[in-house]
Design a protein around this motif. Structure first.
Motif, PDB file in Angstrom:
ATOM      1  N   THR A 374       0.838  -1.205   0.000  1.00  0.00           N
ATOM      2  CA  THR A 374       0.000   0.000   0.000  1.00  0.00           C
ATOM      3  C   THR A 374       0.869   1.249   0.000  1.00  0.00           C
ATOM      4  N   VAL A 375       0.646   2.107  -0.974  1.00  0.00           N
ATOM      5  CA  VAL A 375       1.324   3.402  -1.006  1.00  0.00           C
ATOM      6  C   VAL A 375       0.545   4.365  -0.109  1.00  0.00           C
ATOM      7  N   PRO A 376       1.156   4.970   0.912  1.00  0.00           N
ATOM      8  CA  PRO A 376       0.425   5.849   1.832  1.00  0.00           C
ATOM      9  C   PRO A 376      -0.243   7.014   1.116  1.00  0.00           C
ATOM     10  N   GLU A 377      -1.408   7.376   1.616  1.00  0.00           N
ATOM     11  CA  GLU A 377      -2.098   8.549   1.086  1.00  0.00           C
ATOM     12  C   GLU A 377      -1.359   9.821   1.504  1.00  0.00           C
ATOM     13  N   ARG A 378      -1.463  10.834   0.679  1.00  0.00           N
ATOM     14  CA  ARG A 378      -0.830  12.106   1.005  1.00  0.00           C
ATOM     15  C   ARG A 378      -1.562  12.779   2.165  1.00  0.00           C
ATOM     16  N   LYS A 379      -0.785  13.237   3.143  1.00  0.00           N
ATOM     17  CA  LYS A 379      -1.371  13.941   4.288  1.00  0.00           C
ATOM     18  C   LYS A 379      -1.674  15.386   3.904  1.00  0.00           C
ATOM     19  N   LYS A 380      -2.802  15.892   4.344  1.00  0.00           N
ATOM     20  CA  LYS A 380      -3.174  17.279   4.059  1.00  0.00           C
ATOM     21  C   LYS A 380      -2.938  18.111   5.303  1.00  0.00           C
ATOM     22  N   LEU A 381      -1.689  18.512   5.501  1.00  0.00           N
ATOM     23  CA  LEU A 381      -1.304  19.303   6.666  1.00  0.00           C
ATOM     24  C   LEU A 381      -1.182  20.773   6.289  1.00  0.00           C
ATOM     25  N   ARG A 382      -1.562  21.644   7.221  1.00  0.00           N
ATOM     26  CA  ARG A 382      -1.542  23.082   6.959  1.00  0.00           C
ATOM     27  C   ARG A 382      -0.187  23.659   7.364  1.00  0.00           C
ATOM     28  N   ARG A 383       0.537  24.221   6.392  1.00  0.00           N
ATOM     29  CA  ARG A 383       1.814  24.881   6.623  1.00  0.00           C
ATOM     30  C   ARG A 383       1.808  26.205   5.865  1.00  0.00           C
ATOM     31  N   LEU A 384       2.960  26.844   5.765  1.00  0.00           N
ATOM     32  CA  LEU A 384       3.038  28.101   5.032  1.00  0.00           C
ATOM     33  C   LEU A 384       2.603  27.908   3.582  1.00  0.00           C
ATOM     34  N   LEU A 385       3.036  26.791   2.980  1.00  0.00           N
ATOM     35  CA  LEU A 385       2.638  26.444   1.617  1.00  0.00           C
ATOM     36  C   LEU A 385       1.771  25.189   1.651  1.00  0.00           C
ATOM     37  N   PRO A 386       0.943  24.966   0.643  1.00  0.00           N
ATOM     38  CA  PRO A 386       0.090  23.772   0.634  1.00  0.00           C
ATOM     39  C   PRO A 386       0.937  22.496   0.582  1.00  0.00           C
ATOM     40  N   SER A 387       0.418  21.435   1.174  1.00  0.00           N
ATOM     41  CA  SER A 387       1.106  20.147   1.132  1.00  0.00           C
ATOM     42  C   SER A 387       0.978  19.557  -0.268  1.00  0.00           C
ATOM     43  N   ALA A 388       1.963  18.720  -0.638  1.00  0.00           N
ATOM     44  CA  ALA A 388       1.951  18.145  -1.985  1.00  0.00           C
ATOM     45  C   ALA A 388       2.778  16.875  -2.012  1.00  0.00           C
ATOM     46  N   ARG A 389       2.440  15.981  -2.925  1.00  0.00           N
ATOM     47  CA  ARG A 389       3.270  14.807  -3.204  1.00  0.00           C
ATOM     48  C   ARG A 389       4.201  15.164  -4.361  1.00  0.00           C
ATOM     49  N   VAL A 390       5.483  15.123  -4.094  1.00  0.00           N
ATOM     50  CA  VAL A 390       6.471  15.576  -5.067  1.00  0.00           C
ATOM     51  C   VAL A 390       6.808  14.447  -6.041  1.00  0.00           C
ATOM     52  N   GLU A 391       6.659  14.720  -7.319  1.00  0.00           N
ATOM     53  CA  GLU A 391       7.004  13.746  -8.363  1.00  0.00           C
ATOM     54  C   GLU A 391       8.481  13.960  -8.732  1.00  0.00           C
ATOM     55  N   ALA A 392       9.364  13.504  -7.873  1.00  0.00           N
ATOM     56  CA  ALA A 392      10.790  13.763  -8.051  1.00  0.00           C
ATOM     57  C   ALA A 392      11.455  12.684  -8.898  1.00  0.00           C
ATOM     58  N   VAL A 393      12.480  13.090  -9.637  1.00  0.00           N
ATOM     59  CA  VAL A 393      13.323  12.181 -10.414  1.00  0.00           C
ATOM     60  C   VAL A 393      14.739  12.320  -9.867  1.00  0.00           C
ATOM     61  N   ILE A 394      15.309  11.217  -9.394  1.00  0.00           N
ATOM     62  CA  ILE A 394      16.624  11.245  -8.750  1.00  0.00           C
ATOM     63  C   ILE A 394      17.544  10.213  -9.402  1.00  0.00           C
TER      64      ILE A 394
END
Length: 487
Positions: A374-394
């Motif tokens: 199971t891939v964890p669901e993205r948490k919707k936490l309130r910070r200075l900027l909106p929360s997001a799931r980053v589609e990073a390439v490394i």
């Protein structure tokens, strides 16, 4: 008396203004001391010393008359001489012997400061010589390493010479497919991609020049086996995609075209590249004082990224597919924003062919993982900027240079609109990337030192950790031994 007063005032002024730097002391000693000696010589042979009021007046007139001779700006000269004038007025009743002692002491201090300045210059010269010698030694070691890699490559190619030609004959297909499956199982994706391309060319050439009934049953069976292997779910289904991914990653990691230098400090170079939709960052460094196998273990142990990787606050390995393939989930929670990444990290072993190991990390979704994961669901936490799931390439290039040194190149590409302000980009460059290799080095050094504080050492001593370390050692240590001439 003028000599001691002037020199003492200069020393006091330099100390009071943080002027202990060599160039300021040097300038003071070389200009003020000769002037003081000249003043002193005017009093020799005089029956009585010049009245205090006259000396004070003469000293106060110095800024306008002799600022350039003193080597200071006029304001600075006025400040220095005003201090000297106060000292003369205060010490007018002091016996001459005391003044001579103070002058001698000031002269000794000035000479010591001059000696310190010259010593610093000499030390800098020795440092430059040491750097040049170290550079020559590194260059010689690099030339030796490249020759060793070339001999390893030649030995590797001659081992299966009949499969290393430009084309694979149809009669060799069965043996080629066997080797392909071994290469894929050993995570040698670039080699597998090259051999697979030649096998497909052989099949196409065979069936293009002859009708199916005239092709031998053995070749037809081999061609059918190859089609099944590269189909989805087959033993070679990932070869095409992964070999092409490795090829593209190597272009970015080994060339500086289109990259802009952000910083170069302590042997670590940070570069970046912006487009309309993304920000790419590349960090490369040569790390000394670590075992290559330990450094790779730190990168491979995905459950411990929160112990060292910048900005990562939580890391979980969702599934260890094998020693060179893992599914992971990372969280980055700070006052700016909460972000997370769900990723598949896998390795490509090119040690025996080109002298490096490539680590590739790509984003995944629930549809990309096996059943039961199971891939964890993205948490919707309130910070200075909106929360997001980053589609990073490394991508990470790991190049062992010796038993205690490794060259790394790390590339990160994240979605980032061109309208994102410069301060946010600078934050990412300075906080997210600049300390990657220094942090990794500390973790690898703790492992080598058997430190009880090493989380990686504790993990390596578990059953799963022992399997992983044995797998890494079996591949890296023999290669390093060949580089060092011990095998």
């Amino acid at each position: 008396p003028s000599l001691s007063a002037i020199v003492c005032a200069v020393i006091h002024s330099q100390l009071a203004h943080g002027g202990a730097g060599g160039h300021q002391w040097n300038r003071s000693a070389k200009t003020v001391l000769p002037f003081g000696l000249a003043k002193l010589s005017l009093h020799r042979g005089a029956a009585e010393p010049e009245p205090t009021a006259g000396r004070v007046r003469a000293l106060r007139e110095l800024p306008a008359r002799d600022a350039s001779a003193l080597g200071f700006g006029e304001a600075k000269a006025a400040e220095v001489v005003a201090g000297a004038a106060v000292a003369v007025a205060a010490d007018a009743t002091t016996p001459p012997l005391v003044h001579w002692c103070l002058a001698l002491l000031a002269l000794v201090v000035a000479l010591l400061l001059l000696l310190l300045q010259e010593t610093r210059k000499l030390a800098a010269a020795f440092a430059l010589v040491s750097v040049a010698e170290d550079r020559r030694e590194r260059q010689a070691a690099e030339e030796k390493r490249l020759k060793t890699i070339e001999s390893i490559r030649l030995s590797h190619d001659s081992h299966d010479a009949h499969l290393s030609k430009v084309a694979v004959a149809s009669a060799q297909l069965t043996g080629a497919i066997d080797k392909l499956e071994r290469l894929a199982a050993d995570a040698k994706w670039t080699e597998a991609g090259e051999l697979l391309a030649r096998c497909e060319e052989a099949v196409m050439a065979t069936f293009a020049t002859a009708k199916a009934p005239t092709v031998s049953a053995e070749v037809q069976a081999a061609a059918s086996r190859l089609r099944e292997a590269i189909a989805p779910g087959g033993s070679l289904c990932k070869v095409h995609a992964r070999s092409e991914t490795c090829r593209r990653a190597l272009v970015d990691l080994t060339t500086d075209a289109d990259w802009t230098l952000s910083s170069h400090k302590d042997g670590t170079r940070v570069q970046f590249r912006r487009s309309e939709t993304a920000l790419a960052i590349k960090v490369d460094a040569l790390i000394d004082g670590v075992r290559p196998a330990d450094a790779l273990y730190v990168w491979r142990e995905t459950s411990l990224y929160h112990k060292w990787f910048p900005m990562v606050t939580s890391s979980t390995e969702l599934l260890a597919i094998n020693e060179a393939d893992s599914l992971l989930h990372l969280e980055m929670d700070n006052w700016v924003a909460y972000n997370d990444m769900a990723m598949n990290g896998w390795g490509c072993d090119c040690l025996s062919k080109d002298g490096y190991i490539l680590l590739v990390v790509r984003p995944i979704t629930q549809a990309d993982v096996p059943a039961g994961v199971t891939v964890p669901e993205r948490k919707k936490l309130r910070r200075l900027l909106p929360s997001a799931r980053v589609e990073a390439v490394i991508d990470v290039l790991v190049e062992p240079l010796s038993a205690s040194s490794v060259r790394f190149a790390y590339s990160l590409t994240i979605p980032l609109a061109s309208t994102v302000p410069a301060w946010a980009v600078n934050f990412i460059l300075s906080e997210a990337c600049a300390n990657i290799f220094s942090n990794m080095r500390e973790q690898a050094k703790k492992m080598a030192a058997q430190s009880p504080d090493s989380a990686h050492l504790k993990q390596a001593q578990t059953a799963e950790g022992r399997v992983l370390t044995a797998w890494l050692d079996a591949r890296i240590d023999p290669y390093v031994a060949v580089l060092s001439g011990r095998a």
